[in-house]
Write a protein that holds these residues in place. Structure first.
Motif, PDB file in Angstrom:
ATOM      1  N   ASN A 281       9.259 -11.799   1.807  1.00  0.00           N
ATOM      2  CA  ASN A 281       9.733 -10.410   1.895  1.00  0.00           C
ATOM      3  C   ASN A 281       9.943  -9.791   0.513  1.00  0.00           C
ATOM      4  O   ASN A 281       9.925  -8.568   0.365  1.00  0.00           O
ATOM      5  CB  ASN A 281      11.035 -10.335   2.695  1.00  0.00           C
ATOM      6  CG  ASN A 281      10.820 -10.582   4.179  1.00  0.00           C
ATOM      7  OD1 ASN A 281       9.696 -10.539   4.675  1.00  0.00           O
ATOM      8  ND2 ASN A 281      11.891 -10.858   4.895  1.00  0.00           N
ATOM      9  N   LYS A 282      10.166 -10.646  -0.491  1.00  0.00           N
ATOM     10  CA  LYS A 282      10.340 -10.145  -1.858  1.00  0.00           C
ATOM     11  C   LYS A 282       9.005  -9.974  -2.581  1.00  0.00           C
ATOM     12  O   LYS A 282       8.967  -9.702  -3.775  1.00  0.00           O
ATOM     13  CB  LYS A 282      11.241 -11.092  -2.652  1.00  0.00           C
ATOM     14  CG  LYS A 282      12.707 -11.017  -2.224  1.00  0.00           C
ATOM     15  CD  LYS A 282      13.621 -11.548  -3.319  1.00  0.00           C
ATOM     16  CE  LYS A 282      15.078 -11.247  -3.011  1.00  0.00           C
ATOM     17  NZ  LYS A 282      15.969 -11.495  -4.155  1.00  0.00           N
ATOM     18  N   GLY A 283       7.914 -10.147  -1.840  1.00  0.00           N
ATOM     19  CA  GLY A 283       6.600  -9.960  -2.440  1.00  0.00           C
ATOM     20  C   GLY A 283       6.155 -11.107  -3.311  1.00  0.00           C
ATOM     21  O   GLY A 283       5.284 -10.931  -4.174  1.00  0.00           O
ATOM     22  N   LEU A 284       6.730 -12.299  -3.099  1.00  0.00           N
ATOM     23  CA  LEU A 284       6.391 -13.469  -3.900  1.00  0.00           C
ATOM     24  C   LEU A 284       5.525 -14.435  -3.100  1.00  0.00           C
ATOM     25  O   LEU A 284       5.747 -14.637  -1.899  1.00  0.00           O
ATOM     26  CB  LEU A 284       7.665 -14.185  -4.364  1.00  0.00           C
ATOM     27  CG  LEU A 284       8.606 -13.355  -5.243  1.00  0.00           C
ATOM     28  CD1 LEU A 284       9.930 -14.078  -5.444  1.00  0.00           C
ATOM     29  CD2 LEU A 284       7.961 -13.046  -6.587  1.00  0.00           C
ATOM     30  N   VAL A 285       4.559 -15.026  -3.768  1.00  0.00           N
ATOM     31  CA  VAL A 285       3.714 -16.055  -3.161  1.00  0.00           C
ATOM     32  C   VAL A 285       4.351 -17.410  -3.415  1.00  0.00           C
ATOM     33  O   VAL A 285       4.959 -17.643  -4.465  1.00  0.00           O
ATOM     34  CB  VAL A 285       2.293 -16.004  -3.767  1.00  0.00           C
ATOM     35  CG1 VAL A 285       1.466 -17.217  -3.348  1.00  0.00           C
ATOM     36  CG2 VAL A 285       1.607 -14.719  -3.351  1.00  0.00           C
ATOM     37  N   ILE A 286       4.239 -18.315  -2.446  1.00  0.00           N
ATOM     38  CA  ILE A 286       4.764 -19.681  -2.610  1.00  0.00           C
ATOM     39  C   ILE A 286       3.587 -20.608  -2.894  1.00  0.00           C
ATOM     40  O   ILE A 286       2.652 -20.693  -2.097  1.00  0.00           O
ATOM     41  CB  ILE A 286       5.518 -20.148  -1.361  1.00  0.00           C
ATOM     42  CG1 ILE A 286       6.646 -19.168  -1.028  1.00  0.00           C
ATOM     43  CG2 ILE A 286       6.077 -21.554  -1.570  1.00  0.00           C
ATOM     44  CD1 ILE A 286       7.342 -19.456   0.297  1.00  0.00           C
ATOM     45  N   GLY A 287       3.634 -21.277  -4.046  1.00  0.00           N
ATOM     46  CA  GLY A 287       2.576 -22.212  -4.406  1.00  0.00           C
ATOM     47  C   GLY A 287       3.143 -23.577  -4.726  1.00  0.00           C
ATOM     48  O   GLY A 287       4.349 -23.810  -4.632  1.00  0.00           O
ATOM     49  N   THR A 288       2.286 -24.490  -5.093  1.00  0.00           N
ATOM     50  CA  THR A 288       2.744 -25.797  -5.561  1.00  0.00           C
ATOM     51  C   THR A 288       3.273 -25.640  -6.982  1.00  0.00           C
ATOM     52  O   THR A 288       3.085 -24.601  -7.630  1.00  0.00           O
ATOM     53  CB  THR A 288       1.603 -26.816  -5.559  1.00  0.00           C
ATOM     54  OG1 THR A 288       0.614 -26.405  -6.506  1.00  0.00           O
ATOM     55  CG2 THR A 288       0.960 -26.927  -4.172  1.00  0.00           C
ATOM     56  N   VAL A 289       3.902 -26.683  -7.483  1.00  0.00           N
ATOM     57  CA  VAL A 289       4.394 -26.635  -8.861  1.00  0.00           C
ATOM     58  C   VAL A 289       3.230 -26.471  -9.836  1.00  0.00           C
ATOM     59  O   VAL A 289       3.304 -25.692 -10.795  1.00  0.00           O
ATOM     60  CB  VAL A 289       5.225 -27.887  -9.188  1.00  0.00           C
ATOM     61  CG1 VAL A 289       5.591 -27.918 -10.669  1.00  0.00           C
ATOM     62  CG2 VAL A 289       6.488 -27.928  -8.326  1.00  0.00           C
TER      63      VAL A 289
END
Length: 341
Positions: free
Chosen positions: A315-323
Motif C-alpha cells: 500500500n506504500k508503493g514499495l516492492v518486496i524483494g529478496t535481500v
C-alpha cells in the motif's frame, strides 16, 4: 420487347459493368501510387496508431525524434554511488536511468504509435559499487530504491515455517531465509521446498554462536560449514547474517574473505518475544522506508502478522524483494513513474 431493343439494353448493361470495373481499377491504381509516394527506405509507416490512415511524413518523423530527444534530456536520472555512512555503514548504490533515444524512436515507428510515445530506458551503473568499498555491514538498501526485503532468520522450530511460506506464496512475495547450519542439516527437505518456491537461502552460521566471542578458527568454521551445506543444495550464496546480530570487525572481514556480505537489519519485529501481531504490524509499518531490511523469525506472532504487513508494504508503493534484490543497484521499473512528455 422487340429483339433489337433487348440487344441494345443488354449491350448497355455490359458496358456499364465494364466501365465500373475500370473505374475501380483506376481508383486502386491511384491509391497505390499515393501509398508508394510515402514509402521511404522500403518501409511504409503510418502516423497515429494502427487505426491511422495517413502515412508519416519526413517532417513528422523529425518532430518525433526531436520530442524524444527533449524528453531524454529532461528526465535523465543520474546514478548514485555506493558509500560508507557514519551510521548505516555500507549503503548500496543505485543505477541511474535514461531514455534510449534510438530504440524509443525505432519502436514508435515500428508500432506506428507516436501518441503517446512508449519510452525505452536503459540503466546507468554507478561509478562506485558495494564491491568497491571496504568490507562493512549492511543495514539497509539504497533509500532512493522503492523496495524492501523480508529476511527470515531460521535456527530452530518448524511449526510456523509452513504458514509463512503459504502467506508468501499467496502474496507472490519472495523472501531471504538465513539458515542456521545445524537446522539445515536436519531439515534439508524444507530448505529445498523454500528454494522450489523461489526464495533465497543464505548463511546464518552453523550453531548460532555469538561470532564476536569466537576465535578466528571457530568463527571461520561457523561460516564455512554452512556454506558447504548450502552449496550441497546448489545454492551460490553471497550473504551472511550473524546470529543474534552479534559481530566484530573481524567477523565482517572473515565473511568477506569467503565472498559474503554481512547483513544486519533496519527494522526488527522482535517476534521472538511473542508480541501481539498488531504490535508488529504497527511498529514495522510506522518505520517503513524505501530500502528497509525487515527481520523476522518463524514464530506465531510473525506468522499471524505477515499477511497484513505485506499488504501495508504494498500500500506504500514499495516492492518486496529478496535481500540480494534490495542491495543490488538495479532499479525497480514496475513502480517508477513513466515519462509524461
Amino acid at each position: 420487347m422487340p429483339l433489337k431493343k433487348l440487344a441494345v439494353y443488354t449491350l448497355g448493361t455490359i458496358f456499364l459493368v465494364w466501365l465500373f470495373a475500370q473505374i475501380g481499377s483506376v481508383n486502386a491504381f491511384i491509391k497505390t501510387v499515393k501509398m508508394l509516394a510515402y514509402r521511404e527506405q522500403g518501409e511504409l509507416l503510418r502516423y497515429g496508431g494502427a487505426s491511422g490512415t495517413a502515412p508519416i511524413t519526413k517532417k513528422q518523423k523529425e518532430e518525433l525524434y526531436n520530442r524524444i530527444e527533449q524528453a531524454a534530456k529532461a528526465h535523465r536520472q543520474a546514478p548514485i554511488n555506493a558509500k560508507i555512512d557514519r551510521v548505516w555503514k555500507a549503503i548500496p548504490g543505485l543505477n541511474g536511468r535514461e531514455v534510449d533515444v534510438e530504440k524509443t524512436y525505432k519502436l514508435a515507428l515500428d508500432r506506428g504509435e507516436t501518441e503517446p510515445i512508449s519510452f525505452v530506458y536503459r540503466e546507468i551503473p554507478p561509478r562506485i559499487s558495494l564491491d568497491d568499498l571496504p568490507p562493512n555491514p549492511i543495514y539497509r538498501g539504497n533509500p532512493h530504491k522503492p523496495m524492501v526485503a523480508l529476511m527470515v532468520n531460521v535456527a530452530w522450530g518448524n511449526e510456523y515455517i509452513a504458514p509463512l511460506l503459504r502467506t508468501l506464496a499467496d502474496a507472490n512475495v519472495r523472501a531471504t531465509f538465513f539458515l542456521d547450519g545445524t537446522w539445515l542439516s536436519k531439515n534439508e527437505r524444507t530448505a529445498r521446498e523454500m528454494l522450489r518456491q523461489g526464495h533465497e537461502l543464505s548463511n546464518h552460521g552453523y550453531s548460532h554462536k555469538n561470532m564476536s566471542k569466537l576465535a578466528a578458527a571457530q568463527a571461520e568454521y561457523e561460516i564455512v560449514r554452512t556454506e558447504q551445506l548450502l552449496s550441497g543444495l546448489g545454492v551460490k550464496n553471497a550473504l551472511f547474517a550473524p546470529p543474534s546480530g552479534d559481530f566484530s570487525a573481524e567477523t565482517v572481514q572473515l565473511a568477506a574473505k569467503h565472498g559474503l556480505k554481512t547483513i544486519l537489519w533496519t527494522l526488527d519485529t522482535v517476534d521472538w518475544k511473542n508480541p501481539a501481531p498488531e504490535t508488529i504490524i504497527r511498529k514495522i509499518t510506522r518505520g517503513l522506508e524505501p530500502g528497509s531490511l525487515i527481520l523476522l523469525h518463524p514464530t506465531a506472532a510473525s506468522a499471524k502478522a505477515l499477511p497484513e504487513l505485506i499488504q501495508n508494504i504494498k500500500n506504500k508503493g514499495l516492492v518486496i524483494g529478496t535481500v540480494s534484490d534490495l542491495i543490488s543497484p538495479r532499479r525497480v521499473p514496475e513502480v517508477e513513474a513513466p515519462i509524461d512528455f
